[in-house]
Write a protein that holds these residues in place. Sequence first.
Motif, PDB file in Angstrom:
ATOM      1  N   PRO A 276       6.204   0.908   7.960  1.00  0.00           N
ATOM      2  CA  PRO A 276       5.558  -0.102   7.129  1.00  0.00           C
ATOM      3  C   PRO A 276       5.262  -1.398   7.908  1.00  0.00           C
ATOM      4  CG  PRO A 276       7.912  -0.065   6.685  1.00  0.00           C
ATOM      5  CD  PRO A 276       7.644   1.035   7.673  1.00  0.00           C
ATOM      6  N   TYR A 277       4.309  -2.136   7.381  1.00  0.00           N
ATOM      7  CA  TYR A 277       3.863  -3.372   8.022  1.00  0.00           C
ATOM      8  C   TYR A 277       4.258  -4.597   7.214  1.00  0.00           C
ATOM      9  CZ  TYR A 277       1.033  -0.165  10.658  1.00  0.00           C
ATOM     10  OH  TYR A 277       0.639   0.869  11.442  1.00  0.00           O
ATOM     11  N   VAL A 278       4.634  -5.611   7.973  1.00  0.00           N
ATOM     12  CA  VAL A 278       4.979  -6.900   7.368  1.00  0.00           C
ATOM     13  C   VAL A 278       4.326  -7.977   8.223  1.00  0.00           C
ATOM     14  CG1 VAL A 278       6.885  -8.525   6.974  1.00  0.00           C
ATOM     15  CG2 VAL A 278       7.175  -6.128   6.390  1.00  0.00           C
TER      16      VAL A 278
ATOM     17  N   MET B  45       6.866   4.812   3.525  1.00  0.00           N
ATOM     18  CA  MET B  45       7.478   4.833   4.862  1.00  0.00           C
ATOM     19  C   MET B  45       8.610   3.808   4.989  1.00  0.00           C
ATOM     20  SD  MET B  45       5.998   7.232   6.586  1.00  0.00           S
ATOM     21  CE  MET B  45       6.227   6.909   8.325  1.00  0.00           C
ATOM     22  N   GLY B  46       9.068   3.271   3.892  1.00  0.00           N
ATOM     23  CA  GLY B  46      10.238   2.385   3.950  1.00  0.00           C
ATOM     24  C   GLY B  46       9.965   0.992   3.424  1.00  0.00           C
ATOM     25  N   GLY B  47       8.699   0.674   3.172  1.00  0.00           N
ATOM     26  CA  GLY B  47       8.356  -0.666   2.698  1.00  0.00           C
ATOM     27  C   GLY B  47       8.930  -0.981   1.325  1.00  0.00           C
ATOM     28  N   ALA B  48       9.268   0.046   0.572  1.00  0.00           N
ATOM     29  CA  ALA B  48       9.790  -0.162  -0.777  1.00  0.00           C
ATOM     30  C   ALA B  48      11.098  -0.954  -0.754  1.00  0.00           C
ATOM     31  CB  ALA B  48      10.013   1.190  -1.450  1.00  0.00           C
ATOM     32  N   LEU B  49      11.831  -0.878   0.373  1.00  0.00           N
ATOM     33  CA  LEU B  49      13.126  -1.574   0.455  1.00  0.00           C
ATOM     34  C   LEU B  49      12.971  -3.044   0.845  1.00  0.00           C
ATOM     35  CD1 LEU B  49      15.008   1.145   2.513  1.00  0.00           C
ATOM     36  CD2 LEU B  49      15.220   0.702   0.061  1.00  0.00           C
TER      37      LEU B  49
ATOM     38  N   SER C 176      11.593  -3.354   9.181  1.00  0.00           N
ATOM     39  CA  SER C 176      12.835  -3.157   8.435  1.00  0.00           C
ATOM     40  C   SER C 176      13.336  -4.560   8.114  1.00  0.00           C
ATOM     41  CB  SER C 176      13.864  -2.423   9.295  1.00  0.00           C
ATOM     42  OG  SER C 176      14.177  -3.215  10.426  1.00  0.00           O
ATOM     43  N   ILE C 177      14.291  -4.635   7.212  1.00  0.00           N
ATOM     44  CA  ILE C 177      14.874  -5.940   6.888  1.00  0.00           C
ATOM     45  C   ILE C 177      15.434  -6.571   8.163  1.00  0.00           C
ATOM     46  CG2 ILE C 177      16.857  -6.980   5.693  1.00  0.00           C
ATOM     47  CD1 ILE C 177      16.162  -5.145   3.289  1.00  0.00           C
TER      48      ILE C 177
ATOM     49  N   GLY D 175       0.832  -1.203   0.000  1.00  0.00           N
ATOM     50  CA  GLY D 175       0.000   0.000   0.000  1.00  0.00           C
ATOM     51  C   GLY D 175       0.868   1.255   0.000  1.00  0.00           C
ATOM     52  N   THR D 176       0.290   2.366  -0.390  1.00  0.00           N
ATOM     53  CA  THR D 176       1.071   3.596  -0.576  1.00  0.00           C
ATOM     54  C   THR D 176       1.781   4.038   0.700  1.00  0.00           C
ATOM     55  OG1 THR D 176      -0.583   4.236  -2.164  1.00  0.00           O
ATOM     56  CG2 THR D 176       0.917   5.956  -1.447  1.00  0.00           C
ATOM     57  N   LEU D 177       1.065   4.053   1.807  1.00  0.00           N
ATOM     58  CA  LEU D 177       1.673   4.570   3.033  1.00  0.00           C
ATOM     59  C   LEU D 177       2.868   3.706   3.448  1.00  0.00           C
ATOM     60  CD1 LEU D 177       1.351   6.874   5.000  1.00  0.00           C
ATOM     61  CD2 LEU D 177      -0.017   5.381   6.430  1.00  0.00           C
ATOM     62  N   CYS D 178       2.687   2.425   3.452  1.00  0.00           N
ATOM     63  CA  CYS D 178       3.793   1.532   3.824  1.00  0.00           C
ATOM     64  C   CYS D 178       4.952   1.675   2.844  1.00  0.00           C
ATOM     65  CB  CYS D 178       3.328   0.079   3.857  1.00  0.00           C
ATOM     66  SG  CYS D 178       2.306  -0.282   5.296  1.00  0.00           S
ATOM     67  N   HIS D 179       4.621   1.799   1.578  1.00  0.00           N
ATOM     68  CA  HIS D 179       5.650   1.912   0.545  1.00  0.00           C
ATOM     69  C   HIS D 179       6.522   3.145   0.799  1.00  0.00           C
ATOM     70  CE1 HIS D 179       7.190   0.917  -3.466  1.00  0.00           C
ATOM     71  NE2 HIS D 179       7.280   2.228  -3.651  1.00  0.00           N
TER      72      HIS D 179
END
Length: 90
Positions: free
Chosen positions: A59-61, A20-24, A72-73, A14-18
């Motif tokens: 972001p959420y995982v 906020m760092g989810g893109a990585l 984070s990773i 989702g956009t917010l997670c993306h």
Amino acid sequence: MNPNHIYQVRICTGTLCHVMGGALLPELKPYLPEYLKGKVQVKGMTCADYCKQEDRKPPYVLVDDHLIESASIEKVIAYIKKCENHDSKQ
Ligand code: FES
């Protein structure tokens, strides 16, 4: 947990997670220690509205059914390692 268990890692796309760092986070696999590489499956998931809960941080995982916020990773790998260590003590 079954030794053949495959951890299902679902990353919110989702956009917010993306933003906020989810893109990585989809780059997670190369950071896994060798013994976990075959035990983790990484997928995306659509926004599940966790971001609408003000007391939580994207972001959420999801790792199986466990929600990780401010993911984070490092956090995701630490959680999976903890599950593995816990299992080996049983
Ligand atoms: S954008 Fe990730 S939970 Fe909504």
